[in-house]
Design a protein around this motif. Structure first.
Motif, short mmCIF file in Angstrom:
data_model
loop_
_atom_site.label_atom_id
_atom_site.label_comp_id
_atom_site.label_asym_id
_atom_site.label_seq_id
_atom_site.Cartn_x
_atom_site.Cartn_y
_atom_site.Cartn_z
N CYS A 3 -18.54 -6.62 -14.12
CA CYS A 3 -19.46 -7.63 -13.60
C CYS A 3 -20.91 -7.16 -13.71
CB CYS A 3 -19.14 -7.95 -12.14
SG CYS A 3 -17.62 -8.89 -11.98
N ALA A 4 -21.14 -5.86 -13.43
CA ALA A 4 -22.50 -5.34 -13.52
C ALA A 4 -22.98 -5.42 -14.97
CB ALA A 4 -22.54 -3.91 -13.02
N GLY A 18 -22.15 -11.82 -8.86
CA GLY A 18 -23.31 -11.18 -8.24
C GLY A 18 -22.91 -10.12 -7.24
N ALA A 53 -21.37 -7.06 -9.01
CA ALA A 53 -22.40 -6.23 -9.65
C ALA A 53 -23.16 -5.43 -8.59
CB ALA A 53 -23.36 -7.10 -10.45
N GLY A 54 -23.42 -6.05 -7.43
CA GLY A 54 -24.09 -5.34 -6.35
C GLY A 54 -23.24 -4.19 -5.83
N ARG A 105 -30.04 -2.43 -12.64
CA ARG A 105 -30.95 -2.91 -11.62
C ARG A 105 -32.19 -3.52 -12.26
NH1 ARG A 105 -31.21 1.87 -8.79
NH2 ARG A 105 -29.10 1.44 -8.13
N ALA A 144 -31.43 -6.77 -14.01
CA ALA A 144 -31.27 -7.86 -13.03
C ALA A 144 -32.64 -8.36 -12.58
CB ALA A 144 -30.46 -7.37 -11.83
N THR A 176 -27.03 -9.98 -6.60
CA THR A 176 -26.78 -8.57 -6.92
C THR A 176 -27.71 -7.65 -6.14
OG1 THR A 176 -26.08 -9.15 -9.14
CG2 THR A 176 -26.75 -6.88 -8.78
N GLU A 202 -26.71 -5.10 -3.06
CA GLU A 202 -26.94 -3.67 -3.17
C GLU A 202 -27.76 -3.15 -2.00
OE1 GLU A 202 -29.59 -2.40 -6.12
OE2 GLU A 202 -29.17 -0.31 -5.70
#
Lengths: 348, 296
Positions: A58-59, B98, B101-102, B119, B122, B166, B170
């Motif tokens: 996903c990242a 999202g 990914a976070g 990061r 994004a 994301t 985080e």
């Protein structure tokens, strides 16, 4: 942007990985070793691997999204890139009928309206940031901050609606004549003024980018250590001298970053600008005259573009807009990061 | 002789002091004035929306589809439904990606170059103009299908939601104390369970806040829908066909030459703003209640 963490940002201490230094090896290195051990012995090793892989996927999809956007923009604008080459950005005629496309009027419109917006918004944003940080009485602080950030939550099309029916008449009947009377000699403000044009677009953009510049510069000003402020005050500085010497000087890099972020937003703004700029591809010094921006021409003409070359030229404009905003945003992010990272290191 | 010099220096000092304090007061006044000046358009926008919108809002607005030009009445029922469908699709794609990914950034990518790169990407994606998102969705989906579709609009909005979610996820996971994670691991719980049931759960108010903010942001987006969802005068839930959306309808009506449509545009804007403000207010409630505050 209304980031929920913005207000609390300085309090968030980033968990520091235990350093295996010799002096305090016993207390700080131990948890990490235990954790590694437990993780390795854990019953769910395979599940852990799969979970980690899924999160990673996903990242990395963020990379994939950006790559895909670049790919389709480049691929679909090939026709126009080959037909016009670099001349595309120097040509001033936009004539779909004869298939002659030049983007210079749109670039001009985008740059002028955005710079106008920045020129109007920056002094106001900095003043408001200073007001909220140092002058405002405490009970008023959070409502005013909330109100200014509310401006960021209003959609572009609603700004446009408001501008069409309220701002345009004001610019035409009230502001226009004053500017014409006192600054008409500069050549920037020449009648006829219909209310729709470059200046009105600049004003509505300024209102839209104000919350970004204001809230980010407030954050970077907040990041200046209290000791710096107190040192200046202890030397007998007035509030303004303290702000100038310790706050503004130390946070200038971050403020520049905030301004560039606002500029990036202004460059790509579509709906509100399209509704008030007049949509006419001219390059004129007169700010009352209608203009056209990169984003507006896409919004207006994309869905009815007939012919592959026409569509391709519009996509090339999109590509140009994309690249410019990427560069502008990257510079701004690096500047803001440089400041806030130094701050978190100073706290640790 | 020396006495006069002292007085002169004293006078100059006094003058200097006066100037400093005058400048100080001037700047203070300027800051107050600017704040008032900035609050004026905000109040003007909200005031006009309430005044114009409320006077033209009625039940018909919510239950009728647009009337043909020249006929009074009509509403935006189809646009409200269409927006709801598109936003549901966007949320169901954008929120899981999202958050995941976070999670990667906070739990696996901390202090690594790869994490920093994600990061940064994004953040940059967050600044891409929404109209460019529209072109991308058009080229990827609409051009392949050969007609406009609600699905393409939903995907474009989903992509716009990802970076915001994301980064907040985080940030919120970073506030979860390490001791809690280690306690879970110490009980023999695998890492994936720790992340799902401990870290994410502890940080959930903040993460919900991030999702609502991303939702509020894309709910008002018009530009990416112009040539993806395209708009529709009738009620339709078919995601493979053009579909109406509230911001799109407001735009079309605002630039039209008909007074009746202008009235509907104001009413639509009021409904849109009410939706977004509702989301933002919920965020305030969520983020103030049950949030982890300095739990170190």
């Amino acid at each position: 942007m209304m980031q929920p963490g913005l207000d609390k940002l300085p309090e968030i201490t980033v968990p520091v990985e235990p350093q295996p230094s010799a002096a305090d090896a016993a207390p700080s290195a131990a948890p990490s070793a235990i954790r590694l051990f437990l993780q390795q012995r854990s019953a769910g090793r395979w599940a852990d691997g799969a979970f980690r892989g899924l999160m990673m996927l996903c990242a990395f999809s963020i990379f994939a999204i950006v790559a895909l956007i670049v790919f389709v923009l480049v691929k679909n604008s090939q026709l126009s890139i080959h037909a016009f080459g670099f001349k595309f950005f120097k040509g001033t005629s936009w004539d779909p009928v004869s298939g002659d496309f030049g983007a210079l009027p749109f670039i001009y419109g985008t740059v002028v309206s955005s710079l106008l917006a920045v020129a109007i918004a920056v002094p106001l944003s900095l003043c408001v940031a200073i007001f909220l940080l140092d002058i405002c009485p405490r009970p008023l602080r959070s409502p005013i901050a909330f109100l200014t950030e509310l401006l960021a939550a209003i959609p572009s099309v609603v700004y446009g609606l408001w501008a069409v029916f309220i701002l345009v008449p004001i610019m035409r009947d009230n502001v226009g004549p004053i500017l014409e009377k006192y600054l008409g000699w500069t050549g920037f403000f020449v009648e006829p003024n219909f209310g729709v044009g470059m200046l009105t677009a600049g004003v509505i953009l300024a209102i839209m980018i104000f919350p970004i510049i204001s809230s980010i510069s407030r954050d970077v000003m907040k990041a200046v250590p209290i000791a710096q402020r107190e040192a200046a005050l202890a030397l007998g500085a007035t509030r303004w001298e303290m702000l100038r010497m310790s706050v503004l000087r130390n946070s200038r890099l971050g403020i520049v970053g905030a301004i560039i972020l606002g500029l990036g937003r202004a460059l790509g703004e579509t709906m509100a600008v399209t509704m008030v700029i007049g949509n006419h591809p001219d390059i004129l010094k007169n700010l009352f005259a209608p203009g056209y921006t990169l984003a507006s021409v896409i919004a207006n003409e994309f869905s009815e573009a007939s012919g592959d070359l026409y569509l391709s030229a519009l996509i090339e404009i999109g590509l140009a807009l994309f690249l410019v905003t990427i560069v502008v945003n990257a510079i701004a992010r690096l500047l803001v990061w440089a400041v806030t990272r130094g701050e978190s290191a100073g706290h640790a | 002789m020396s006495g006069t010099r002292t007085t002169r220096t004293a006078n100059m000092n006094r003058l200097h002091e006066l100037r400093r304090s005058a400048v100080n007061h001037f700047v203070t006044g300027l800051a107050v004035f600017s704040t008032v000046l900035v609050l004026v358009p905000l109040v003007a926008i909200v005031g006009y929306l309430l005044y114009k919108g409320a006077s033209s809002l009625n039940l018909a607005f919510f239950i009728h589809v647009p009337a043909p030009v020249g006929e009074p009445g009509g509403g935006m029922a189809n646009a409200i439904m269409g927006s709801a469908v598109i936003l549901a699709l966007a949320s169901s794609i954008g929120i899981p990606i999202g958050i995941a990914a976070g999670v990667y950034l906070a739990e696996y990518g901390r202090g690594r170059h790869l994490g920093n790169l994600v990061r940064f990407t994004a953040d940059v994606l967050n600044g891409v103009p929404s109209i460019v998102m529209g072109i991308a969705a058009y080229s990827l989906i609409v051009a392949k299908q050969h007609h406009f579709s609600g699905f393409a609009g939903g995907v474009a909005l989903a992509i716009m939601m990802v970076p915001t979610i994301t980064r907040t996820t985080e940030e919120m996971l970073a506030t979860v104390p390490h001791a809690i994670r280690e306690a879970a691991l110490g009980l023999g719980i695998p890492k994936w369970r720790t992340v799902l049931s401990i870290s994410l759960r502890t940080a959930s108010p903040g993460i919900i806040t991030g999702c609502m903010l991303a939702f509020a942001r894309v709910a008002g987006e018009t530009a990416p829908l112009l040539f993806t969802a395209f708009g529709n005068q009738f009620t339709s839930f078919d995601m493979t066909q053009p579909i109406a959306a509230l911001p799109l309808q407001i735009y079309v009506y605002a630039v039209s030459p008909y007074d009746e449509w202008h009235r509907l545009a104001w009413a639509g804007a009021l409904v849109l703003i009410a939706m977004i403000m509702g989301a933002v207010t919920l965020v305030r409630i969520f983020s103030n209640r049950g949030a982890l505050q300095g739990g170190h």
